[in-house]
Design a protein around this motif. Structure first.
Motif, PDB file in Angstrom:
ATOM      1  N   LYS A   6      11.923  13.428   0.156  1.00 54.01           N
ATOM      2  CA  LYS A   6      10.914  14.975   0.840  1.00 54.01           C
ATOM      3  C   LYS A   6      11.926  16.136   0.521  1.00 54.01           C
TER       4      LYS A   6
ATOM      5  N   ARG B  64      10.621   5.090   6.579  1.00 55.54           N
ATOM      6  CA  ARG B  64      10.235   6.050   6.682  1.00 55.54           C
ATOM      7  C   ARG B  64      11.527   6.865   6.299  1.00 55.54           C
TER       8      ARG B  64
ATOM      9  N   ARG C 146      11.390  10.255   4.410  1.00 55.91           N
ATOM     10  CA  ARG C 146      11.371  11.637   4.701  1.00 55.91           C
ATOM     11  C   ARG C 146      13.052  12.679   4.002  1.00 55.91           C
TER      12      ARG C 146
ATOM     13  N   ALA D 288       9.613   2.125   0.109  1.00 60.02           N
ATOM     14  CA  ALA D 288       8.763   1.196  -0.621  1.00 60.02           C
ATOM     15  C   ALA D 288       9.275   0.081  -1.034  1.00 60.02           C
TER      16      ALA D 288
ATOM     17  N   LYS E 224       0.806  -0.939  -0.200  1.00 59.64           N
ATOM     18  CA  LYS E 224       0.098   0.391   0.282  1.00 59.64           C
ATOM     19  C   LYS E 224       0.772   1.160  -0.359  1.00 59.64           C
ATOM     20  N   GLU E 225       0.780   1.962  -1.354  1.00 58.46           N
ATOM     21  CA  GLU E 225       1.364   2.932  -1.352  1.00 58.46           C
ATOM     22  C   GLU E 225       0.804   4.782  -0.224  1.00 58.46           C
ATOM     23  N   SER E 226       1.396   5.383  -0.070  1.00 57.75           N
ATOM     24  CA  SER E 226       0.815   6.777  -0.341  1.00 57.75           C
ATOM     25  C   SER E 226       1.261   7.848  -1.008  1.00 57.75           C
ATOM     26  N   ALA E 227       0.295   8.720  -1.124  1.00 60.79           N
ATOM     27  CA  ALA E 227       0.122   9.479  -2.218  1.00 60.79           C
ATOM     28  C   ALA E 227       1.656  10.281  -2.345  1.00 60.79           C
ATOM     29  N   ASP E 228       1.927  10.171  -1.233  1.00 61.52           N
ATOM     30  CA  ASP E 228       3.999  10.811  -1.066  1.00 61.52           C
ATOM     31  C   ASP E 228       4.830   9.891  -1.703  1.00 61.52           C
ATOM     32  N   GLN E 229       4.627   8.631  -1.876  1.00 60.33           N
ATOM     33  CA  GLN E 229       5.133   7.675  -1.902  1.00 60.33           C
ATOM     34  C   GLN E 229       5.402   7.256  -3.951  1.00 60.33           C
ATOM     35  N   LYS E 230       3.881   7.551  -3.832  1.00 63.79           N
ATOM     36  CA  LYS E 230       3.901   7.653  -5.764  1.00 63.79           C
ATOM     37  C   LYS E 230       3.718   8.644  -6.451  1.00 63.79           C
ATOM     38  N   GLU E 231       4.508  10.281  -6.015  1.00 63.17           N
ATOM     39  CA  GLU E 231       4.844  10.660  -6.738  1.00 63.17           C
ATOM     40  C   GLU E 231       5.959  10.838  -6.769  1.00 63.17           C
TER      41      GLU E 231
END
Length: 82
Positions: A65, A58, A62, A48, A3-10
């Motif tokens: 980003k 994590r 971080r 991921a 399961k990916e977060s939106a940040d990971q997809k970006e």
């Protein structure tokens, strides 16, 4: 990827875009030629990767980003946003 977060997809999209345009570099500064290597870099930067612990993932996200905010990605440097 689970399961990916939106940040990971970006992050994955950005890294693969850099690879597609020949801007993605490995740690040694050489351009990445292999799609497999580009996917591994994308997953690692997005936090991921199956090879890292959740805590390390994590931390990687971080750091990525932070790099994006500072304009230190290959795409941003090419566009003159550094």
């Amino acid at each position: 990827m689970a399961k990916e977060s939106a940040d990971q997809k970006e992050v994955v999209e950005r890294v693969m875009h850099e690879y597609k345009h020949g801007e993605l570099e490995s740690g040694s500064g050489k351009p990445v030629k292999s799609r497999k290597q580009a996917v591994a870099i994308a997953l690692n930067e997005a936090g991921a990767s199956n090879r890292n612990s959740p805590q390390k993932n994590r931390e990687n996200l971080r750091q990525t980003k932070k790099k994006e905010r500072e304009g230190a990605t290959a795409k941003q440097q090419k566009e003159g946003r550094h």
